[in-house]
Every structure is written in structure tokens, then in C-alpha cells.
Design a protein around this motif. Structure first.
Motif, short mmCIF file in Angstrom:
data_model
loop_
_atom_site.label_atom_id
_atom_site.label_comp_id
_atom_site.label_asym_id
_atom_site.label_seq_id
_atom_site.Cartn_x
_atom_site.Cartn_y
_atom_site.Cartn_z
N ALA A 70 34.28 50.23 53.20
CA ALA A 70 33.73 50.92 54.37
C ALA A 70 34.00 50.25 55.73
CB ALA A 70 32.23 51.14 54.20
N PRO A 71 33.91 48.91 55.81
CA PRO A 71 34.04 48.30 57.15
C PRO A 71 35.35 48.67 57.85
CG PRO A 71 33.25 46.68 55.60
CD PRO A 71 33.60 47.88 54.81
N ILE A 111 22.04 63.04 58.19
CA ILE A 111 21.44 61.74 57.91
C ILE A 111 22.37 60.63 58.34
CG2 ILE A 111 19.98 62.49 56.01
CD1 ILE A 111 22.17 61.32 54.11
N TYR A 112 23.43 60.96 59.04
CA TYR A 112 24.41 59.95 59.40
C TYR A 112 23.98 59.14 60.60
CZ TYR A 112 27.10 62.74 56.14
OH TYR A 112 27.52 63.42 55.05
N ARG A 162 34.42 69.79 46.97
CA ARG A 162 34.77 71.14 47.40
C ARG A 162 36.29 71.26 47.37
NH1 ARG A 162 30.31 73.25 50.75
NH2 ARG A 162 29.50 71.18 51.24
N SER A 180 30.94 65.25 51.11
CA SER A 180 30.30 64.48 52.17
C SER A 180 29.55 63.31 51.57
CB SER A 180 29.33 65.36 52.97
OG SER A 180 28.19 65.64 52.20
N LEU A 181 29.34 62.29 52.38
CA LEU A 181 28.60 61.12 51.91
C LEU A 181 27.19 61.52 51.49
CD1 LEU A 181 28.44 58.10 51.43
CD2 LEU A 181 27.79 57.81 53.81
N ARG A 182 26.66 62.48 52.23
CA ARG A 182 25.31 62.96 51.91
C ARG A 182 25.27 63.54 50.50
NH1 ARG A 182 23.14 66.81 55.81
NH2 ARG A 182 21.20 67.74 55.08
N LYS A 240 36.96 51.56 57.60
CA LYS A 240 37.24 52.99 57.67
C LYS A 240 36.74 53.60 58.97
CE LYS A 240 39.05 52.74 53.69
NZ LYS A 240 40.50 52.49 53.72
N GLU A 241 37.53 54.53 59.50
CA GLU A 241 37.15 55.28 60.70
C GLU A 241 35.82 55.99 60.47
OE1 GLU A 241 39.04 55.24 63.38
OE2 GLU A 241 38.24 56.86 64.59
N THR A 242 35.71 56.65 59.33
CA THR A 242 34.46 57.30 58.98
C THR A 242 34.34 57.36 57.47
OG1 THR A 242 33.13 59.31 59.12
CG2 THR A 242 35.49 59.61 59.08
N ILE A 243 33.12 57.13 56.97
CA ILE A 243 32.94 57.29 55.52
C ILE A 243 32.08 58.51 55.24
CG2 ILE A 243 33.21 54.86 54.93
CD1 ILE A 243 30.08 54.74 54.79
N TYR A 244 31.81 59.31 56.25
CA TYR A 244 30.90 60.44 56.06
C TYR A 244 31.61 61.61 55.42
CZ TYR A 244 28.11 57.54 59.12
OH TYR A 244 27.44 56.48 59.67
N LEU A 253 33.33 67.05 60.64
CA LEU A 253 33.29 65.72 61.24
C LEU A 253 34.69 65.12 61.27
CD1 LEU A 253 30.08 64.07 59.72
CD2 LEU A 253 30.39 65.16 61.95
N ARG A 305 31.52 51.34 49.45
CA ARG A 305 30.79 50.23 50.06
C ARG A 305 31.73 49.06 50.34
NH1 ARG A 305 24.76 49.14 49.20
NH2 ARG A 305 24.85 51.17 48.21
N ARG A 345 26.17 54.35 57.84
CA ARG A 345 27.17 53.37 57.40
C ARG A 345 26.63 51.95 57.55
NH1 ARG A 345 32.46 53.86 60.12
NH2 ARG A 345 33.76 52.08 59.62
N VAL A 356 25.47 60.70 48.02
CA VAL A 356 24.23 59.92 47.93
C VAL A 356 23.17 60.68 47.12
CG1 VAL A 356 22.25 59.34 49.40
CG2 VAL A 356 24.53 58.49 49.98
N LEU A 357 23.17 62.01 47.25
CA LEU A 357 22.15 62.80 46.57
C LEU A 357 22.51 63.18 45.14
CD1 LEU A 357 21.13 65.24 49.44
CD2 LEU A 357 19.93 63.22 48.63
#
Lengths: 463, 463
Positions: free
Chosen positions: A160-161, B166-167, A201, A183-185, A163-167, A226, A157, B185, A188-189
Motif C-alpha cells: 500500500a505505501p 469510508i475512505y 465486478r 472496492s476496498l470497502r 500505491k497511488e490509491t488502494i481504494y 475514484l 497492506r 489507508r 473489507v466487508l
């Protein structure tokens, strides 16, 4: 708003020097659409519009402009405007842009950057064009394996601003070696106290910075990623290639392949583009290939000219020169296309086994096609021109041999090209046709001599 | 683990019926790599391996298999295994797979799904192949504009496991109309009490379900999107197209384009693929085009045959038939390639303005090339065969006219194809060559008669 209206609205803001109105337009439309509408503006006008925008937006609009237009803008933009914009660009775009500035502009730009950024930029800019390193963005999300999910989310958090991608999140050890991804998903879960080491992984797909950029794109597409981590010689992660860059690259590579196969391969510099290439480049590249093809044609015509005796005896042979040599080129083009396509989709490599597979598949088809076409041509020759007997045999056999040989040669030429380190598509359809012209006439007149040679006047006795 | 080792390891698990060992292999390697290694297995073996995996993993592996192999598997897999796997597939893959089952298998599958899922499946499966609707996945993340950031995050967290992605988060009104988008994001970085309505980007890029799938892919690439919303006739959002599907589609479309341009366009059914197409299909498609091309060649040879008188007088003319007609095909191929490429990159549409632009760019280049090639050919003709005078003039002029006309015709043919609703690339390089053969000989002999006609024997007096 369609393109014409958009351009008209922008021209209105230029006319009234209304910077605020342009900023409003910028907010309302997609960046890519705005960039496309502005392609017809003069560089000076475009530079003015860019300077009306704050650096972050200026960078976004600049990113979306085609490369040739970016090149026209750079001499016109004021150095401070370039420097501000530069800092707001993503790191891969920075490296790209840096490499296109002249040395004076480069030396003006570097002091404006923070030391870390400067070092990072120079490292990325050092990778040759066409390598995965040249597509690399160095701002990616990294955590370490010992963190909990909550700690990792908090770290992301805050960073993040930038970063190219945080996913896609990369798990690095203290030396910067890549240990895994998640993955961010998934983060989050996850349970708040779960350890990253358990969530990640291991053995992620990666690309080495010196590998070709197209390999990075292929990996992204194959594994539906991604982003793809980039590893340098010291086995450290230096950045990522993102899916949007991969998609754009593949589109450009496929366009290049088509360009080459159609006989307009640019042996150096950019692809020919009908809209943007200057006259001299359009002329030079096409003339280069046409001269080569014409010289091939000279060989063929010289050979035919030497067959004057045979032609004078059996003038009807001249009528079939065209269809016979065309057939070799047509089947050759078909065969080469199928092999080039398979190579581009990753089905074949350069192994003997692949060549053997291609021959095994191609030979029966070529024979069947050859028989079909030879019969067709013979029937047409008989009914339309009354050709019969040994001449008909020569025509039919020549069609058969040209078809079969054309297919085989066309199928194997791409392997030869790859062996020589060239893109197989550079052996274009016109070039294959020209090669098969020569092969075709040699076969045709060879058969003519074999079957009709007795019709030629014998040498006078006693000489 | 490279492909051969991987396949050997899998064969070992088959030999020892070791399901657990196979599951371990599945966990250690990338799905796409495993799927590729298994392409040489028999369908029965592959079906067994799939049934060793739990449904979710089975679905993932099945997804990565090439379509032709999926087709071979479906009759061999037990219906319950298919049903379990089906439920674990993403919705766009479900629709795809459903459409490829026979009606009996379809009717067995539907009752196994929950009612909502069944209705959703049938709606998606109704979209024709090649439309954006056929690429659509209906499981996307949606929030409403009145939520706060915290509420939205909580809603996403609970529904996330079922979502394709969810992105990208879609903001819908109660009727299902799309009001805006925002990224995960942006949501993560927002103030907790910020309202979605203030955070979202209005006027998102979208595609309509009935538009071509390639248009969805192009939009995703142009705007660097991770996903693109799909709108139906009632202006409601029905799902998304994701960037990985877009990237795969573009790759396939570009391969198809190359295939067509090389003269092997499949007029129906799948593209020809050297590895997987059956013999009869390889033969039929290629024979179709070769017959067309051969018939064109017959026209050309008939015309040449009618010029017997001229050829008997000036036999050297026969020597130049090949290079002259080739030049038209070569320049025509070059010109067509550049136009097709520009069309594929979205530079040209079907407007008169575009055609005029192409002619304006092409004409000067064609003239310059024509002059260069005509001079080259004339010089070579003079020095290698001693051709001079009016014959040399005929040869040079013919080269010039063929080059210029070849370029113009080649550049305009793609527009004609688009006008007729065909992919311009179907006017392949071999076809352009065949057309220019005919045009070329007509020009050549036309000029021969104009300049050398006086050499022909006059009709006898009194007849």
C-alpha cells in the motif's frame, strides 16, 4: 493563516535561514495553500525552501506548484535535489516532469532510478500530451482472481505505501489483462474466505491509453469513479487515471473552451493566462485573431462602400446598418453557445441525426425571434425616425432574415468545426459576429435594391 | 453493448414483460450507460422498469437519470415504490428528491421513515439550492480521538454498509466538533495500538453549509480531496460533500458560464438546454437578451442617423462604420474572456489591487494591438478604396481608440458585474459588442467632426 500572513512567515524563515521553522509551517498548513502563497517568490528563494524539505515533502510541495513556476525552478535546483524529489513523486507526475526536462537533465536523471522504474517511466513518458496515457499513474493496487479476501488484504497492506490509491483494486490475470474491479470497502466487508473472482465486478469501465485525456475525465465523472484503468494496445493494463487529475483536467478544458469562444484561442502552446502569459504571447494570439476579424470587416466595408449610390439616395439606410448586422451576430452567438454547450456535455455527436435535431429545434425559435425583433425594430424606426413605406419594409425584412439565418448558421457552425477536427469553441462569438456582418449587409442591400432600386437614377439613354 | 442495442434489449424485456431479463441487463452494464440509453422511453415505461428492480437497484438507476426525467417519473411512480426507493438513496439525494416532491407526496413520504432519518432529512432539505448544505450527505465515517486503530477499524467495519464513503474518516469530539481527519489507508497501515489522536491530521479543510456549493467543489479540487466536511452554524459537522458531486457541479457551473457568456443567461430557473428546454423557455430567454441588445442597437442607429449631414458630405465614412465598431467589440470580448477566465480559476478577487493589475497588463497589449490594427486598416483603406488625407486619419485614429478603449472596458466590466453581485459571464460577448458599438460610433463621428467639420456647409449669413 491567510495568504499574506503565510507568505510573511515564510519570508521570515528565509531571512533567518531557519529550515526547521519552514518545515513546521509545512506541517501545519495545507500543501495547496502553501504553494499558492509562494507564487510570488523568486525561483532561487523557492529552490532554497524546497531543499530544506526532505525529498518526500519536497515532492509534495513541488507537485502543487503551478506548471510555469515548476518550469522556472528546474534550472535553479541542483540535480541531486531533483533526483531525490523525482523518486518520491507519483509515477504520473514523474512522467510529466521528465518530459519537461531538457535532454541533459533527462540523461542525468535516468541512472539514478532503479531499472524497473526507469523502464516504467520511459513507457509512460512516451505517451503524447493530451492522451489518457499522459495522465496515467502506474502504481495501482492489483490482486489476482484466485486469492481469498484475507490474502488480498494482506497483499494490499504490504504494497500500500507505494500505491497511488488502494481504494479501487484491480483484478489481473497472469498476462496483465484486466478481469474486474472491486472496492476496498467491498473487500473489507467480505467474508474472509470469499474468493476475489466472486467478489469482483466484471467488465469494468476503462480507457485506452491513446484516447484523449478528456475522455478519461468524462468517464470518471459519468460513472462516479475514484480511478479509471488504462489499457494499452496489447490489451494490458498499464495504470490508472485518478479522480483528482480528472477534475483538474476538466476545469482546465472548460477554461480553454471559454478562452476560445471569447476569441483568444491559442493555436499552439498554452492557453493565454492574464497572470502568467508573457506580453509577446498576449499580443501575438490576440493580434492573430483581430487581424482575421479585421480582414472580415474589410470585406464588409468594401461591400458597403460599393453601395454608395443606394446610400446617397436613401441616406437613412446607413442608420440601420449597425442594428441589422448586430442582430445576426447576436442570435448566431446564442445559437452557437447552446450547441457548443450540448456538445461539451456529450449530448451531440457528429451524426446527421444530431444536425437535423438541432435545425428542427432551432428553426421555430429563430422564426419567432425574427418576427419579434423585426416588429420591434420597425416600430422603433417608425416612431423615432419617421421611417415608413418601402424603407420600413426593407428594414423589417432584413431584421427578420438576419435573425433567422444568424440562428441557423450559428447553430450549424459548431458541427462544421467538429468536422474539420477543431474545437467548436474556436469559432468564437466575435468570429460568428463578423461572418454574420457580411451576410447581413448582403441581405440588407439586396432587399434595398429589390424594393428601392427604382429610386436610383436610370442609365442615360443612348449609352 | 452500445446505446442502440441496449435500448433494443430493454424494449424487448418490456414487450415480453420479462422482469428477470431486465434485472440481468442491469447487472451487466454500467448504471450510467443504462440510464442514458433509457432517456427516450416514455415515463410510464420507465416507471414499470424501475418497479421491476429491488429498491436498492431502483435507487441506483433513478440516481443516474437526468433531473428532468426524474421529474417526469415522480407523478407516475406509485407512492410505495417511491418510499422504498427513497430509503435506499444516499442522504444527499434524498434531500434533493424530497425538495422536488409536491407537498402531498412529501407528507406521504415522511411517516415511512424512521424518526432519526426523518429529522436528518428535514435538516438537510432545509438548505437552499446552490449552498454547500444542499450537496451534503449526512452518512459519513466518524471515530473519536481516544480510540486505537484496531477499535476504529472495527467500528468502521460494522457501520460501513451505510456510509457514503469510508475512505475519509472524521474524528469528532463528543459534541460533534471536527477535530481532524485521516484516510482509511493510513488507518489500515497504522500500528494496531496507535491512538487516533496521534494518527489524525488536525485543522482539516472544511466548508460551511451556507457557503456556495461551488466553493465546496473548488476546495475539493484544489486539495485533491475525496470528501470535504461540512460545518454548520454551531460549529458541528453535519455531513460531507463527495468528490463525484463536486466534479458534476463544476461541469454544470462551467456549462452555465459558457451559456451566459454566449448571451443566453437564464435570469431565473434552469439553464437553457437545447435538448430538454421547452420552446417557450428557449424563446423567452433569448428574446429577453435580443430585445436588450436591439434597444442598444437603436441608440447606436439613432446616433448615426443624426450624423446625416456628415455622412452626406463624406459618404465613404459609412463604409467604415462596421469595422470600427466591430473592433471595439472584438477586443472587448477578448479582454473580458481573459478576466472572466482568471476569476473562474480563482486568480482574481474584487480587490482594487486586482483591478489595477489587470489594467497594468491590459494597457500595453491594447496599445500595441490598437496600433497594429489601425495601421492595417489604414493600409487596406488606402489601397482598396483610395481613402487618404484627413479621412484616413479619422479612420486610423478611430480604430486605435476603439481598440484601446474596447480592451479596457472589456477588462473592467467583469469587475463591475461582480461588484453588482452578478456572474461576470452574464455580461456576454454580444452585450460587450453592443456597448462598444455605441462607444465606437461616438468616437468615430467625434473624430470626424474634429478633423472634417470644416467640410460641412457653414450656416447661411444673416440667420
Amino acid at each position: 493563516m491567510n495568504r499574506e500572513h503565510l507568505l510573511a512567515a515564510v519570508r521570515a524563515t528565509l531571512k533567518h535561514s531557519d529550515a526547521a521553522a519552514f518545515a513546521r509551517i509545512f506541517d501545519q498548513v495545507q500543501c495547496a495553500d502553501l504553494a499558492e502563497a509562494l507564487t510570488d517568490l523568486e525561483p532561487e528563494q523557492l529552490a532554497l525552501l524546497l531543499c530544506w524539505l526532505a525529498p518526500a515533502r519536497r515532492a509534495r510541495l513541488f507537485e502543487h506548484l503551478p506548471e510555469f513556476q515548476q518550469g522556472l525552478l528546474l534550472p535553479v535546483l541542483h540535480p541531486p535535489a531533483i533526483a531525490d524529489m523525482f523518486k518520491a513523486l507519483p509515477s504520473d507526475e514523474q512522467a510529466d516532469l521528465y518530459n519537461r526536462l531538457d535532454t541533459e537533465a533527462q540523461s542525468r536523471l535516468l541512472p539514478a532510478l532503479a531499472q524497473d522504474d526507469r523502464a516504467g517511466l520511459l513507457r509512460l513518458a512516451a505517451y503524447p500530451e493530451g492522451s489518457a496515457g499522459s495522465l496515467t499513474a502506474s502504481d495501482y493496487a492489483a490482486v489476482n482472481a484466485g486469492m481469498t479476501a484475507t490474502e488480498a488484504l494482506a497483499a494490499l497492506r504490504s504494497s500500500a505505501p507505494d500505491k497511488e490509491t488502494i481504494y479501487v483494486i484491480y483484478v489481473l490475470d497472469p498476462e496483465g489483462h484486466l478481469q474486474g474491479t472491486l472496492s476496498l470497502r467491498e473487500l473489507v466487508l467480505a467474508q474472509p474466505q470469499a474468493r476475489i473472482a466472486d467478489l469482483m465486478r466484471p467488465h469494468p469501465v476503462f480507457v485506452r491509453a491513446e484516447w484523449p485525456a478528456r475522455q478519461a475525465a468524462e468517464l470518471i465523472r459519468r460513472h462516479s469513479l475514484l480511478a479509471l484503468p488504462v489499457i494499452n494496445g496489447g490489451e494490458r493494463m498499464i495504470g490508472i487515471v485518478t479522480v483528482d487529475d480528472a477534475m483538474t483536467l476538466e476545469k482546465e478544458e472548460d477554461a480553454t473552451q471559454l478562452t476560445r469562444f471569447g476569441g483568444v484561442a491559442a493555436m499552439q502552446g498554452d492557453d493565454l493566462d492574464l497572470r502568467t502569459s508573457p506580453f509577446h504571447q498576449l499580443f501575438q494570439v490576440r493580434a492573430f485573431w483581430l487581424v482575421i476579424l479585421t480582414c472580415f470587416g474589410i470585406l464588409t466595408s468594401t461591400y458597403i462602400a460599393a453601395q454608395t449610390e443606394m446610400l446617397e439616395q436613401v441616406i437613412i439606410l446607413a442608420a440601420f446598418i449597425a442594428p441589422i448586422i448586430d442582430t445576426g451576430g447576436n442570435t448566431g452567438s446564442q445559437a452557437a453557445t447552446l450547441v457548443i454547450r450540448s456538445m461539451a456535455l456529450g449530448d451531440f455527436r457528429l451524426r446527421w441525426r444530431d444536425m437535423w435535431f438541432v435545425i428542427r429545434r432551432e428553426l421555430p425559435v429563430a422564426l419567432a425571434l425574427g418576427l419579434a425583433i423585426a416588429v420591434l425594430e420597425s416600430i422603433l424606426a417608425y416612431f423615432s425616425k419617421g421611417v415608413q413605406g418601402e424603407v420600413l419594409l426593407v428594414v423589417g425584412l432584413a431584421m427578420l432574415l438576419c435573425t433567422v439565418l444568424g440562428s441557423l448558421i450559428g447553430a450549424l457552425l459548431p458541427f462544421a468545426a467538429r468536422k474539420m477536427g477543431t474545437d467548436p469553441a474556436t469559432l468564437s462569438a466575435p468570429l460568428i459576429t463578423s461572418i454574420m456582418d457580411l451576410v447581413g449587409v448582403i441581405i440588407y442591400f439586396g432587399l434595398a435594391y429589390a424594393f428601392l432600386g427604382d429610386m436610383l437614377a436610370p442609365a442615360p439613354l443612348g449609352q
